[in-house]
Design a protein around this motif. Structure first.
Motif, PDB file in Angstrom:
ATOM      1  N   PRO A  40     -50.631  33.281  23.042  1.00 44.20           N
ATOM      2  CA  PRO A  40     -49.583  34.263  22.885  1.00 44.20           C
ATOM      3  C   PRO A  40     -48.279  33.552  22.951  1.00 44.20           C
ATOM      4  CG  PRO A  40     -51.153  34.985  24.563  1.00 44.20           C
ATOM      5  CD  PRO A  40     -51.737  33.476  24.360  1.00 44.20           C
ATOM      6  N   ILE A  41     -47.362  34.138  22.280  1.00 38.94           N
ATOM      7  CA  ILE A  41     -45.848  33.633  22.515  1.00 38.94           C
ATOM      8  C   ILE A  41     -45.269  33.979  23.790  1.00 38.94           C
ATOM      9  CG2 ILE A  41     -43.659  33.884  21.533  1.00 38.94           C
ATOM     10  CD1 ILE A  41     -44.755  34.366  18.789  1.00 38.94           C
ATOM     11  N   LEU A  42     -45.668  34.944  24.441  1.00 37.12           N
ATOM     12  CA  LEU A  42     -44.993  35.234  25.837  1.00 37.12           C
ATOM     13  C   LEU A  42     -46.290  34.776  26.916  1.00 37.12           C
ATOM     14  CD1 LEU A  42     -44.070  38.854  25.213  1.00 37.12           C
ATOM     15  CD2 LEU A  42     -42.692  37.151  25.544  1.00 37.12           C
ATOM     16  N   GLU A  43     -45.638  34.019  27.716  1.00 40.57           N
ATOM     17  CA  GLU A  43     -46.396  33.700  29.149  1.00 40.57           C
ATOM     18  C   GLU A  43     -45.396  33.904  30.267  1.00 40.57           C
ATOM     19  OE1 GLU A  43     -49.511  32.296  29.021  1.00 40.57           O
ATOM     20  OE2 GLU A  43     -49.758  31.291  27.072  1.00 40.57           O
ATOM     21  N   LEU A  44     -46.031  33.968  31.585  1.00 41.28           N
ATOM     22  CA  LEU A  44     -45.492  34.007  32.632  1.00 41.28           C
ATOM     23  C   LEU A  44     -44.531  32.664  32.826  1.00 41.28           C
ATOM     24  CD1 LEU A  44     -48.206  35.079  35.180  1.00 41.28           C
ATOM     25  CD2 LEU A  44     -46.315  36.512  34.198  1.00 41.28           C
ATOM     26  N   THR A  45     -43.334  32.939  33.299  1.00 42.25           N
ATOM     27  CA  THR A  45     -42.409  31.715  33.521  1.00 42.25           C
ATOM     28  C   THR A  45     -42.991  30.639  34.349  1.00 42.25           C
ATOM     29  OG1 THR A  45     -40.589  33.229  33.174  1.00 42.25           O
ATOM     30  CG2 THR A  45     -39.991  31.180  34.042  1.00 42.25           C
ATOM     31  N   SER A  46     -43.768  30.981  35.260  1.00 46.41           N
ATOM     32  CA  SER A  46     -44.210  30.123  36.134  1.00 46.41           C
ATOM     33  C   SER A  46     -45.203  28.995  35.716  1.00 46.41           C
ATOM     34  CB  SER A  46     -44.922  30.777  37.551  1.00 46.41           C
ATOM     35  OG  SER A  46     -45.963  31.592  36.762  1.00 46.41           O
ATOM     36  N   LEU A  47     -45.814  29.511  34.479  1.00 47.81           N
ATOM     37  CA  LEU A  47     -46.746  28.351  33.768  1.00 47.81           C
ATOM     38  C   LEU A  47     -45.725  27.054  33.387  1.00 47.81           C
ATOM     39  CD1 LEU A  47     -49.348  27.602  32.439  1.00 47.81           C
ATOM     40  CD2 LEU A  47     -48.410  28.799  30.331  1.00 47.81           C
ATOM     41  N   PHE A  48     -44.657  27.630  33.035  1.00 45.83           N
ATOM     42  CA  PHE A  48     -43.676  26.310  32.406  1.00 45.83           C
ATOM     43  C   PHE A  48     -43.105  25.648  33.488  1.00 45.83           C
ATOM     44  CE2 PHE A  48     -44.156  29.371  28.930  1.00 45.83           C
ATOM     45  CZ  PHE A  48     -44.856  28.589  28.058  1.00 45.83           C
ATOM     46  N   THR A  49     -42.572  26.336  34.566  1.00 44.87           N
ATOM     47  CA  THR A  49     -42.016  25.813  35.779  1.00 44.87           C
ATOM     48  C   THR A  49     -42.942  24.719  36.309  1.00 44.87           C
ATOM     49  OG1 THR A  49     -42.365  27.685  37.143  1.00 44.87           O
ATOM     50  CG2 THR A  49     -40.198  27.318  35.942  1.00 44.87           C
ATOM     51  N   ARG A  50     -44.104  25.201  36.578  1.00 42.21           N
ATOM     52  CA  ARG A  50     -45.192  24.317  37.094  1.00 42.21           C
ATOM     53  C   ARG A  50     -45.763  23.047  36.298  1.00 42.21           C
ATOM     54  NH1 ARG A  50     -49.790  28.076  39.327  1.00 42.21           N
ATOM     55  NH2 ARG A  50     -50.821  26.444  39.916  1.00 42.21           N
ATOM     56  N   SER A  51     -45.840  23.404  35.049  1.00 41.62           N
ATOM     57  CA  SER A  51     -46.184  22.278  34.251  1.00 41.62           C
ATOM     58  C   SER A  51     -45.013  21.464  33.810  1.00 41.62           C
ATOM     59  CB  SER A  51     -46.852  22.768  32.964  1.00 41.62           C
ATOM     60  OG  SER A  51     -46.262  23.651  32.258  1.00 41.62           O
ATOM     61  N   ILE A  52     -44.113  21.669  33.001  1.00 41.36           N
ATOM     62  CA  ILE A  52     -43.093  21.124  32.636  1.00 41.36           C
ATOM     63  C   ILE A  52     -42.333  20.498  33.618  1.00 41.36           C
ATOM     64  CG2 ILE A  52     -41.039  21.035  30.951  1.00 41.36           C
ATOM     65  CD1 ILE A  52     -42.218  23.480  29.475  1.00 41.36           C
ATOM     66  N   GLY A  53     -42.074  21.146  34.649  1.00 42.98           N
ATOM     67  CA  GLY A  53     -41.213  20.674  35.850  1.00 42.98           C
ATOM     68  C   GLY A  53     -39.745  21.267  35.817  1.00 42.98           C
ATOM     69  N   ASN A  54     -39.461  21.707  37.130  1.00 46.04           N
ATOM     70  CA  ASN A  54     -38.292  22.271  37.233  1.00 46.04           C
ATOM     71  C   ASN A  54     -36.976  21.632  36.854  1.00 46.04           C
ATOM     72  OD1 ASN A  54     -38.711  24.935  38.318  1.00 46.04           O
ATOM     73  ND2 ASN A  54     -39.760  24.007  40.053  1.00 46.04           N
ATOM     74  N   ASP A  55     -36.895  20.052  37.118  1.00 40.92           N
ATOM     75  CA  ASP A  55     -35.966  19.318  36.604  1.00 40.92           C
ATOM     76  C   ASP A  55     -35.710  18.831  35.419  1.00 40.92           C
ATOM     77  OD1 ASP A  55     -35.259  19.405  39.437  1.00 40.92           O
ATOM     78  OD2 ASP A  55     -36.543  17.641  39.944  1.00 40.92           O
ATOM     79  N   THR A  56     -36.774  19.240  34.572  1.00 42.66           N
ATOM     80  CA  THR A  56     -36.472  19.013  33.148  1.00 42.66           C
ATOM     81  C   THR A  56     -35.233  19.958  32.168  1.00 42.66           C
ATOM     82  OG1 THR A  56     -38.146  20.602  32.285  1.00 42.66           O
ATOM     83  CG2 THR A  56     -38.977  18.440  33.000  1.00 42.66           C
TER      84      THR A  56
END
Length: 418
Positions: A40-56
């Motif tokens: 899906p184009i839409l995902e929970l925001t937490s997926l990206f904050t946890r994987s990509i990193g909060n400091d990116t």
């Protein structure tokens, strides 16, 4: 009405290039037993904050996030790897397969300053190899990238690789790098000054000339790599050498996502200017476990479609497939009786364009010639009365009346005529 800044309509001529890229990726990935996946184009925001990193930069400045009517924090996906990892966990794809290989092509979204080849809605082709910790998996995904570029006839590129070690090794290195860089804090470019506090490793990737001069005497990440990291990287290099894939080792190369470890690589095209990276990827052995899944070593990459298009437009001109015959009708009875004839053409897989205007035969024939058709079917009152069709060759300026039953044979004869 104006289009949103950073978005782009994909029109008919460009769609041919998109289809060419898609079909090439399908062909190559299928050879290596990679299976297409769509998330899906839409995902929970937490997926990206946890994987990509909060400091990116992606999480801090570039994500399109909003609260939906269910009070959930939703994000338009900024990249594909985290979504594939989430799908792997959600659908328990690890149960029946120790190794899973996927490829995808779809839109991503980042709030960046639009530039040539970089839009706010952009598209990525990516592959993910889940389940192998061996450097041969790194070599395979790099080989697939170079094979796709070869099939697209893209040659003037360079592959850069680096080992960024484990998370623990990078943390030790980061401490020493910060001690060094703080002495030059006011000489760094503004973005690098900000990264001192949240993501100092990204300073290594700065394009700023003064910052690069400062980095020349900085501690090297290579000095902090352990035995396992060095062995993994050396074996990857051996595989690339065995495949005769040319590469250079760039010790400044880091990727902008927190989940990478060991291998990082980029493919750059020399003629794109400052935005020259067309493919980037690496190994991410801890991502799936950090999202709640099993411990699954993985490696993958993503290519920017818009940048590929910039390259392809310069040397590849796909030919739009034109319909083979034009159909002109006159009168209500002809329009009512045209549908069985269209069915015959459909069954014979003969493409056509039906004139949808209420013009005279003369005007319809003029339009058919202007559009480059060589065959025109004329259906009017006489044809309806006689259960026939007039087949006109616009090249030879000849026409022939045929029965409905003999239409396909006559048309195919004209199509195949040299």
């Amino acid at each position: 009405m104006q289009i949103l800044r950073g978005t782009k309509d994909i029109l008919a001529d460009e769609i041919l290039l998109w289809r060419y890229i898609y079909n090439t990726a399908l062909k190559v990935c299928s050879l290596y037993n990679y299976h297409e996946i769509q998330t899906p184009i839409l995902e929970l925001t937490s997926l990206f904050t946890r994987s990509i990193g909060n400091d990116t930069d992606i999480v801090n400045k570039e994500m399109y996030s909003f609260i939906d009517q269910g009070q959930r924090n939703i994000t338009l996906r900024p990249e594909g790897t985290a979504s594939v990892a989430r799908s792997f966990i959600t659908n328990k794809l690890y149960i029946n397969n120790s190794s899973n290989k996927f490829w995808y092509l779809g839109p991503m979204f980042r709030y960046e300053r639009p530039q040539s080849g970089r839009q706010r809605q952009f598209h990525q082709l990516g592959i993910e190899c889940l389940g192998s910790a061996e450097p041969i998996a790194d070599a395979e995904v790099i080989r697939i990238a170079t094979k796709i570029l070869y099939e697209l006839d893209i040659k003037n590129y360079k592959l850069e690789i680096n080992s960024i070690g484990s998370l623990e090794e990078r943390q030790k290195y980061q401490v020493e790098l910060l001690i060094y860089l703080k002495k030059y804090k006011h000489d760094l470019d503004k973005d690098s000054q900000k990264r001192l506090h949240n993501n100092p490793l990204r300073i290594l990737d700065s394009k700023h000339i003064k910052t690069q001069e400062i980095l020349q005497k900085a501690p090297s990440l290579k000095m902090y790599l352990g035995k396992e990291s060095k062995e993994h990287f050396n074996r990857l290099c051996n595989y690339l050498d065995a495949m005769d894939i040319k590469y250079s080792i760039n010790e400044q190369l880091v990727r902008g996502l927190d989940y990478y470890n060991y291998t990082a690589f980029e493919i750059k095209y020399n003629e794109l200017g400052s935005q020259d990276t067309i493919c980037g990827g690496g190994r991410y052995d801890c991502l799936i476990k950090s999202l709640g899944g099993p411990n699954t070593a993985s490696v993958g990459w993503a290519m920017g479609i818009e940048r590929l298009l910039l390259i392809l437009k310069n040397h590849f001109q796909p030919t739009r497939i034109k319909p083979e015959i034009y159909i002109a009708t006159k009168g209500m009875q002809a329009k009512l009786n045209i549908w069985p004839i269209l069915s015959l053409l459909e069954e014979a897989n003969i493409s056509f364009e039906l004139d949808l205007q209420n013009n005279s035969f003369q005007k319809q024939l003029k339009r058919a010639s202007k559009l480059g058709f060589s065959i025109c079917l004329l259906i009017g009152d006489d044809e309806i009365d006689n259960n026939s069709i007039t087949v006109k060759s616009l090249k030879e300026h000849k026409q022939k009346i045929v029965s409905t039953g003999g239409l396909i044979q006559e048309v195919q004869k004209l199509i195949n005529k040299p």
